[in-house]
Design a protein around this motif. Structure first.
Motif, PDB file in Angstrom:
ATOM      1  N   GLN A  69       0.820  -1.207   0.000  1.00 20.19           N
ATOM      2  CA  GLN A  69       0.000   0.000   0.000  1.00 20.19           C
ATOM      3  C   GLN A  69       0.858   1.263   0.000  1.00 20.19           C
ATOM      4  O   GLN A  69       0.444   2.302  -0.497  1.00 20.19           O
ATOM      5  CB  GLN A  69      -0.932   0.006   1.209  1.00 20.19           C
ATOM      6  N   ALA A  70       2.070   1.184   0.566  1.00 17.80           N
ATOM      7  CA  ALA A  70       2.936   2.353   0.626  1.00 17.80           C
ATOM      8  C   ALA A  70       3.664   2.603  -0.692  1.00 17.80           C
ATOM      9  O   ALA A  70       4.187   3.688  -0.915  1.00 17.80           O
ATOM     10  CB  ALA A  70       3.956   2.192   1.754  1.00 17.80           C
ATOM     11  N   ALA A  71       3.727   1.593  -1.567  1.00 20.35           N
ATOM     12  CA  ALA A  71       4.426   1.757  -2.839  1.00 20.35           C
ATOM     13  C   ALA A  71       3.680   2.767  -3.701  1.00 20.35           C
ATOM     14  O   ALA A  71       2.454   2.805  -3.717  1.00 20.35           O
ATOM     15  CB  ALA A  71       4.520   0.415  -3.568  1.00 20.35           C
ATOM     16  N   PRO A  72       4.425   3.605  -4.414  1.00 16.90           N
ATOM     17  CA  PRO A  72       3.732   4.583  -5.263  1.00 16.90           C
ATOM     18  C   PRO A  72       3.015   3.895  -6.417  1.00 16.90           C
ATOM     19  O   PRO A  72       3.455   2.870  -6.928  1.00 16.90           O
ATOM     20  CB  PRO A  72       4.866   5.483  -5.765  1.00 16.90           C
ATOM     21  N   ALA A  73       1.921   4.486  -6.808  1.00 12.84           N
ATOM     22  CA  ALA A  73       1.153   3.932  -7.924  1.00 12.84           C
ATOM     23  C   ALA A  73       1.898   4.192  -9.233  1.00 12.84           C
ATOM     24  O   ALA A  73       2.535   5.241  -9.397  1.00 12.84           O
ATOM     25  CB  ALA A  73      -0.228   4.575  -7.970  1.00 12.84           C
ATOM     26  N   PRO A  74       1.859   3.252 -10.157  1.00 16.00           N
ATOM     27  CA  PRO A  74       2.535   3.479 -11.434  1.00 16.00           C
ATOM     28  C   PRO A  74       1.858   4.625 -12.206  1.00 16.00           C
ATOM     29  O   PRO A  74       0.646   4.794 -12.151  1.00 16.00           O
ATOM     30  CB  PRO A  74       2.388   2.153 -12.179  1.00 16.00           C
ATOM     31  N   VAL A  75       2.685   5.408 -12.898  1.00 22.23           N
ATOM     32  CA  VAL A  75       2.182   6.553 -13.652  1.00 22.23           C
ATOM     33  C   VAL A  75       2.317   6.246 -15.134  1.00 22.23           C
ATOM     34  O   VAL A  75       3.396   5.873 -15.606  1.00 22.23           O
ATOM     35  CB  VAL A  75       2.981   7.833 -13.298  1.00 22.23           C
ATOM     36  N   HIS A  76       1.242   6.381 -15.870  1.00 20.40           N
ATOM     37  CA  HIS A  76       1.237   6.147 -17.315  1.00 20.40           C
ATOM     38  C   HIS A  76       0.892   7.456 -18.015  1.00 20.40           C
ATOM     39  O   HIS A  76      -0.098   8.100 -17.692  1.00 20.40           O
ATOM     40  CB  HIS A  76       0.199   5.076 -17.684  1.00 20.40           C
ATOM     41  N   HIS A  77       1.746   7.855 -18.964  1.00 22.34           N
ATOM     42  CA  HIS A  77       1.492   9.068 -19.736  1.00 22.34           C
ATOM     43  C   HIS A  77       1.119   8.659 -21.155  1.00 22.34           C
ATOM     44  O   HIS A  77       1.757   7.808 -21.760  1.00 22.34           O
ATOM     45  CB  HIS A  77       2.752   9.961 -19.777  1.00 22.34           C
ATOM     46  N   HIS A  78       0.119   9.292 -21.691  1.00 20.60           N
ATOM     47  CA  HIS A  78      -0.313   9.032 -23.060  1.00 20.60           C
ATOM     48  C   HIS A  78      -0.232  10.353 -23.830  1.00 20.60           C
ATOM     49  O   HIS A  78      -0.803  11.354 -23.418  1.00 20.60           O
ATOM     50  CB  HIS A  78      -1.753   8.498 -23.071  1.00 20.60           C
ATOM     51  N   TYR A  79       0.519  10.319 -24.930  1.00 23.71           N
ATOM     52  CA  TYR A  79       0.722  11.518 -25.726  1.00 23.71           C
ATOM     53  C   TYR A  79       0.164  11.285 -27.121  1.00 23.71           C
ATOM     54  O   TYR A  79       0.252  10.194 -27.676  1.00 23.71           O
ATOM     55  CB  TYR A  79       2.217  11.858 -25.836  1.00 23.71           C
ATOM     56  N   ASN A  80      -0.344  12.346 -27.714  1.00 25.43           N
ATOM     57  CA  ASN A  80      -0.792  12.316 -29.114  1.00 25.43           C
ATOM     58  C   ASN A  80       0.010  13.356 -29.885  1.00 25.43           C
ATOM     59  O   ASN A  80       0.174  14.479 -29.440  1.00 25.43           O
ATOM     60  CB  ASN A  80      -2.292  12.646 -29.210  1.00 25.43           C
ATOM     61  N   GLY A  81       0.525  12.982 -31.021  1.00 25.80           N
ATOM     62  CA  GLY A  81       1.285  13.917 -31.847  1.00 25.80           C
ATOM     63  C   GLY A  81       2.779  13.731 -31.680  1.00 25.80           C
ATOM     64  O   GLY A  81       3.264  12.744 -31.132  1.00 25.80           O
ATOM     65  N   ASN A  82       3.572  14.730 -32.170  1.00 23.80           N
ATOM     66  CA  ASN A  82       5.028  14.671 -32.097  1.00 23.80           C
ATOM     67  C   ASN A  82       5.492  15.016 -30.688  1.00 23.80           C
ATOM     68  O   ASN A  82       5.058  16.010 -30.105  1.00 23.80           O
ATOM     69  CB  ASN A  82       5.655  15.647 -33.091  1.00 23.80           C
ATOM     70  N   VAL A  83       6.414  14.218 -30.182  1.00 24.43           N
ATOM     71  CA  VAL A  83       6.945  14.427 -28.836  1.00 24.43           C
ATOM     72  C   VAL A  83       8.454  14.502 -28.930  1.00 24.43           C
ATOM     73  O   VAL A  83       9.102  13.660 -29.551  1.00 24.43           O
ATOM     74  CB  VAL A  83       6.533  13.275 -27.887  1.00 24.43           C
ATOM     75  N   THR A  84       9.057  15.558 -28.284  1.00 26.37           N
ATOM     76  CA  THR A  84      10.506  15.696 -28.225  1.00 26.37           C
ATOM     77  C   THR A  84      10.931  15.497 -26.778  1.00 26.37           C
ATOM     78  O   THR A  84      10.404  16.149 -25.872  1.00 26.37           O
ATOM     79  CB  THR A  84      10.940  17.090 -28.698  1.00 26.37           C
ATOM     80  N   VAL A  85      11.886  14.612 -26.565  1.00 23.96           N
ATOM     81  CA  VAL A  85      12.368  14.336 -25.215  1.00 23.96           C
ATOM     82  C   VAL A  85      13.729  14.982 -25.058  1.00 23.96           C
ATOM     83  O   VAL A  85      14.647  14.716 -25.830  1.00 23.96           O
ATOM     84  CB  VAL A  85      12.450  12.807 -24.973  1.00 23.96           C
ATOM     85  N   ASP A  86      13.896  15.837 -24.037  1.00 20.16           N
ATOM     86  CA  ASP A  86      15.162  16.509 -23.756  1.00 20.16           C
ATOM     87  C   ASP A  86      15.784  15.826 -22.547  1.00 20.16           C
ATOM     88  O   ASP A  86      15.218  15.853 -21.460  1.00 20.16           O
ATOM     89  CB  ASP A  86      14.904  17.989 -23.477  1.00 20.16           C
ATOM     90  N   GLN A  87      16.954  15.209 -22.751  1.00 19.15           N
ATOM     91  CA  GLN A  87      17.596  14.485 -21.660  1.00 19.15           C
ATOM     92  C   GLN A  87      18.941  15.103 -21.288  1.00 19.15           C
ATOM     93  O   GLN A  87      19.859  14.404 -20.890  1.00 19.15           O
ATOM     94  CB  GLN A  87      17.790  13.013 -22.049  1.00 19.15           C
ATOM     95  N   ARG A  88      19.053  16.401 -21.396  1.00 21.36           N
ATOM     96  CA  ARG A  88      20.308  17.052 -21.036  1.00 21.36           C
ATOM     97  C   ARG A  88      20.453  17.127 -19.531  1.00 21.36           C
ATOM     98  O   ARG A  88      19.470  17.241 -18.811  1.00 21.36           O
ATOM     99  CB  ARG A  88      20.350  18.458 -21.621  1.00 21.36           C
ATOM    100  N   ALA A  89      21.699  17.070 -19.065  1.00 21.29           N
ATOM    101  CA  ALA A  89      21.991  17.160 -17.635  1.00 21.29           C
ATOM    102  C   ALA A  89      22.474  18.561 -17.308  1.00 21.29           C
ATOM    103  O   ALA A  89      23.090  19.224 -18.128  1.00 21.29           O
ATOM    104  CB  ALA A  89      23.042  16.136 -17.248  1.00 21.29           C
TER     105      ALA A  89
END
Length: 173
Positions: free
Chosen positions: A135-155
């Motif tokens: 019960q203490a574990a966080p619930a899984p999060v699911h993201h749903h996107y429509n269209g073009n998605v750009t992921v920025d992974q810079r540090a």
């Protein structure tokens, strides 16, 4: 309604004082049935203020878990005493009563349930702790996107130098 004395039926009228008592008795019954026999207090309870609760005399309050365990202990001790007493009575009445046999019977009546109960209680505690962890574990999060998605992974790299540290977060180019 008139009351007639027992015996042969007579056509004589009842005595007037008996008729008056019957009428008085009927009036008392009618009055008692008209009066309500309950009372409901609808005044609101006083508000609870900053006053802390006061410990009451007698046995101290227990948590529900402590009450449950107390009930389990008391009922198992009653069952143990009843079973041991019944077996001792059967042995005594049959003439086979022996102190050693009775001691072994009573010992097994106490030891066997305890030997069976302890693993069950341990398993119950393990299952409860596993349930709490789940019960203490966080619930899984699911993201749903429509269209073009750009992921920025810079540090981000931070540098702190000098007597008075000044942090300047800069994204690498």
């Amino acid at each position: 309604m008139s009351i007639n004395p027992p015996g042969p039926k007579s056509t004589a009228a009842p005595a007037p004082y008996i008729d008056a008592q019957v009428q008085q008795f009927r009036a008392a019954i009618d009055d008692a049935t008209r009066t309500p026999t309950y009372h409901r207090d609808t005044t609101p309870l006083p508000a609870i203020g900053p006053t802390p609760p006061v410990e009451q005399p007698g046995r101290p309050g227990m948590s529900s878990q402590a009450v449950d365990r107390n009930v389990t202990i008391l009922t198992s001790s009653v069952l143990t005493a009843t079973a041991g007493g019944a077996i001792s009575l059967v042995l005594w009445t049959s003439g086979q009563a022996n102190e050693t046999v009775i001691a072994w019977v009573c010992g097994s009546i106490i030891a066997i349930p305890a030997a069976l109960t302890l693993p069950v209680l341990a398993l119950k505690g393990l299952m409860k702790s596993a349930k709490d962890v789940a019960q203490a574990a966080p619930a899984p999060v699911h993201h749903h996107y429509n269209g073009n998605v750009t992921v920025d992974q810079r540090a981000i790299h931070a540098t702190n130098r000098g007597l008075i540290a000044n942090t300047r977060n800069q994204l690498p180019r």
